[in-house]
Scaffold this motif. Structure first.
Motif, PDB file in Angstrom:
ATOM      1  N   ALA A   1      -1.459  70.092  87.066  1.00 13.76           N
ATOM      2  CA  ALA A   1      -1.907  71.429  86.664  1.00 13.76           C
ATOM      3  C   ALA A   1      -2.457  72.205  87.865  1.00 13.76           C
ATOM      4  O   ALA A   1      -2.332  73.428  87.923  1.00 13.76           O
ATOM      5  N   ALA A   2      -3.031  71.491  88.825  1.00 11.05           N
ATOM      6  CA  ALA A   2      -3.573  72.133  90.028  1.00 11.05           C
ATOM      7  C   ALA A   2      -2.498  72.390  91.080  1.00 11.05           C
ATOM      8  O   ALA A   2      -2.774  72.983  92.124  1.00 11.05           O
ATOM      9  N   GLY A   3      -1.281  71.928  90.813  1.00 14.06           N
ATOM     10  CA  GLY A   3      -0.183  72.146  91.756  1.00 14.06           C
ATOM     11  C   GLY A   3      -0.181  71.200  92.939  1.00 14.06           C
ATOM     12  O   GLY A   3       0.460  71.465  93.947  1.00 14.06           O
ATOM     13  N   VAL A   4      -0.888  70.086  92.819  1.00 11.32           N
ATOM     14  CA  VAL A   4      -0.990  69.130  93.923  1.00 11.32           C
ATOM     15  C   VAL A   4       0.143  68.104  93.878  1.00 11.32           C
ATOM     16  O   VAL A   4       0.643  67.685  94.920  1.00 11.32           O
ATOM     17  N   VAL A   5       0.529  67.691  92.677  1.00 11.80           N
ATOM     18  CA  VAL A   5       1.627  66.726  92.529  1.00 11.80           C
ATOM     19  C   VAL A   5       2.677  67.285  91.578  1.00 11.80           C
ATOM     20  O   VAL A   5       2.400  68.184  90.779  1.00 11.80           O
ATOM     21  N   GLU A   6       3.868  66.722  91.686  1.00  9.78           N
ATOM     22  CA  GLU A   6       4.956  67.019  90.757  1.00  9.78           C
ATOM     23  C   GLU A   6       5.620  65.717  90.379  1.00  9.78           C
ATOM     24  O   GLU A   6       5.647  64.769  91.163  1.00  9.78           O
ATOM     25  N   GLY A   7       6.165  65.699  89.171  1.00  9.02           N
ATOM     26  CA  GLY A   7       6.923  64.552  88.717  1.00  9.02           C
ATOM     27  C   GLY A   7       8.402  64.860  88.727  1.00  9.02           C
ATOM     28  O   GLY A   7       8.811  65.978  88.416  1.00  9.02           O
ATOM     29  N   GLU A   8       9.184  63.868  89.095  1.00 10.65           N
ATOM     30  CA  GLU A   8      10.634  64.003  89.080  1.00 10.65           C
ATOM     31  C   GLU A   8      11.197  62.928  88.166  1.00 10.65           C
ATOM     32  O   GLU A   8      10.968  61.741  88.375  1.00 10.65           O
ATOM     33  N   LYS A   9      11.906  63.376  87.156  1.00 13.40           N
ATOM     34  CA  LYS A   9      12.403  62.461  86.132  1.00 13.40           C
ATOM     35  C   LYS A   9      13.759  61.889  86.550  1.00 13.40           C
ATOM     36  O   LYS A   9      14.655  62.611  86.958  1.00 13.40           O
ATOM     37  N   GLU A  10      13.861  60.575  86.432  1.00  8.16           N
ATOM     38  CA  GLU A  10      15.115  59.857  86.653  1.00  8.16           C
ATOM     39  C   GLU A  10      15.341  58.986  85.417  1.00  8.16           C
ATOM     40  O   GLU A  10      14.765  57.914  85.296  1.00  8.16           O
ATOM     41  N   GLY A  11      16.147  59.480  84.494  1.00 11.46           N
ATOM     42  CA  GLY A  11      16.307  58.776  83.224  1.00 11.46           C
ATOM     43  C   GLY A  11      15.006  58.833  82.456  1.00 11.46           C
ATOM     44  O   GLY A  11      14.474  59.899  82.187  1.00 11.46           O
ATOM     45  N   ARG A  12      14.465  57.660  82.133  1.00 13.34           N
ATOM     46  CA  ARG A  12      13.196  57.603  81.402  1.00 13.34           C
ATOM     47  C   ARG A  12      11.989  57.464  82.323  1.00 13.34           C
ATOM     48  O   ARG A  12      10.850  57.463  81.863  1.00 13.34           O
ATOM     49  N   ILE A  13      12.231  57.336  83.604  1.00 16.22           N
ATOM     50  CA  ILE A  13      11.157  57.138  84.576  1.00 16.22           C
ATOM     51  C   ILE A  13      10.805  58.471  85.231  1.00 16.22           C
ATOM     52  O   ILE A  13      11.670  59.224  85.636  1.00 16.22           O
ATOM     53  N   VAL A  14       9.492  58.729  85.357  1.00 20.70           N
ATOM     54  CA  VAL A  14       9.009  59.892  86.096  1.00 20.70           C
ATOM     55  C   VAL A  14       8.255  59.373  87.312  1.00 20.70           C
ATOM     56  O   VAL A  14       7.309  58.591  87.171  1.00 20.70           O
ATOM     57  N   ARG A  15       8.719  59.786  88.475  1.00 24.31           N
ATOM     58  CA  ARG A  15       8.038  59.416  89.718  1.00 24.31           C
ATOM     59  C   ARG A  15       7.310  60.647  90.243  1.00 24.31           C
ATOM     60  O   ARG A  15       7.870  61.732  90.302  1.00 24.31           O
ATOM     61  N   TYR A  16       6.056  60.434  90.632  1.00 21.21           N
ATOM     62  CA  TYR A  16       5.207  61.527  91.099  1.00 21.21           C
ATOM     63  C   TYR A  16       5.110  61.508  92.622  1.00 21.21           C
ATOM     64  O   TYR A  16       5.180  60.456  93.245  1.00 21.21           O
ATOM     65  N   ARG A  17       4.946  62.719  93.174  1.00 19.17           N
ATOM     66  CA  ARG A  17       4.773  62.850  94.622  1.00 19.17           C
ATOM     67  C   ARG A  17       3.829  64.016  94.905  1.00 19.17           C
ATOM     68  O   ARG A  17       3.676  64.917  94.077  1.00 19.17           O
ATOM     69  N   VAL A  18       3.209  63.978  96.064  1.00 14.76           N
ATOM     70  CA  VAL A  18       2.326  65.065  96.502  1.00 14.76           C
ATOM     71  C   VAL A  18       3.203  66.212  96.991  1.00 14.76           C
ATOM     72  O   VAL A  18       4.088  66.006  97.826  1.00 14.76           O
ATOM     73  N   VAL A  19       2.973  67.421  96.462  1.00 16.26           N
ATOM     74  CA  VAL A  19       3.765  68.584  96.858  1.00 16.26           C
ATOM     75  C   VAL A  19       2.941  69.652  97.569  1.00 16.26           C
ATOM     76  O   VAL A  19       3.514  70.551  98.175  1.00 16.26           O
ATOM     77  N   ASP A  20       1.628  69.566  97.500  1.00 22.24           N
ATOM     78  CA  ASP A  20       0.780  70.545  98.173  1.00 22.24           C
ATOM     79  C   ASP A  20       0.597  70.113  99.630  1.00 22.24           C
ATOM     80  O   ASP A  20      -0.018  69.078  99.913  1.00 22.24           O
ATOM     81  N   ALA A  21       1.156  70.893 100.557  1.00 22.68           N
ATOM     82  CA  ALA A  21       1.161  70.527 101.971  1.00 22.68           C
ATOM     83  C   ALA A  21      -0.252  70.426 102.553  1.00 22.68           C
ATOM     84  O   ALA A  21      -0.523  69.539 103.370  1.00 22.68           O
ATOM     85  N   VAL A  22      -1.147  71.312 102.149  1.00 18.58           N
ATOM     86  CA  VAL A  22      -2.512  71.282 102.684  1.00 18.58           C
ATOM     87  C   VAL A  22      -3.221  70.004 102.231  1.00 18.58           C
ATOM     88  O   VAL A  22      -3.881  69.328 103.023  1.00 18.58           O
ATOM     89  N   THR A  23      -3.068  69.648 100.959  1.00 17.33           N
ATOM     90  CA  THR A  23      -3.670  68.415 100.458  1.00 17.33           C
ATOM     91  C   THR A  23      -3.060  67.208 101.156  1.00 17.33           C
ATOM     92  O   THR A  23      -3.780  66.274 101.533  1.00 17.33           O
ATOM     93  N   ALA A  24      -1.758  67.209 101.353  1.00 11.95           N
ATOM     94  CA  ALA A  24      -1.089  66.102 102.051  1.00 11.95           C
ATOM     95  C   ALA A  24      -1.647  65.943 103.460  1.00 11.95           C
ATOM     96  O   ALA A  24      -1.886  64.821 103.920  1.00 11.95           O
ATOM     97  N   ASP A  25      -1.895  67.061 104.137  1.00 10.61           N
ATOM     98  CA  ASP A  25      -2.456  67.008 105.483  1.00 10.61           C
ATOM     99  C   ASP A  25      -3.866  66.419 105.460  1.00 10.61           C
ATOM    100  O   ASP A  25      -4.207  65.580 106.291  1.00 10.61           O
TER     101      ASP A  25
END
Length: 120
Positions: free
Chosen positions: A85-109
């Motif tokens: 909701a804060a825009g820091v991570v996103e989930g990518e669905k592959e079949g029934r599995i959702v894998r999350y990753r950090v998408v906010d570049a400032v937070t990643a840094d």
């Protein structure tokens, strides 16, 4: 440059030029609020652990994050909802599995600094 707002101009300063530099360094209230919100997301040790895992290991599913952090699946899901909701991570669905990753570049840094600096 004189940056003291009119409502504070009548107050005595010791080092007026440094006060102006401090005001410039603080910046706009909205910018400060955005950084405070970002830091509040990172202030929770469990959310921080999730973010560090995602940042360093790449996309992970809820169950894998639960194992990596020692949290249970519902707690991981709840934290990810907040981070999504804060825009820091996103989930990518592959079949029934959702894998999350950090998408906010400032937070990643920030996380990269956190991971490499240890407790300093």
């Amino acid at each position: 440059m004189h940056l003291v707002p009119a409502e504070r101009a009548d107050r005595r300063t010791i080092d007026g030029h440094r006060v102006c530099e401090a005001i410039a360094a603080i910046g706009e209230p909205g910018h400060v609020r955005a950084w405070a919100d970002r830091f509040s997301l990172l202030a929770d040790p469990r959310r921080l652990a999730l973010l560090l895992a995602l940042c360093r290991a790449g996309p992970l599913a809820v169950s894998d994050l639960a194992v990596a952090t020692g949290m249970n699946d519902p707690a991981v899901s709840q934290a990810l909802r907040l981070l999504r909701a804060a825009g820091v991570v996103e989930g990518e669905k592959e079949g029934r599995i959702v894998r999350y990753r950090v998408v906010d570049a400032v937070t990643a840094d920030l996380l990269e600094h956190c991971a490499t600096d240890g407790a300093h």
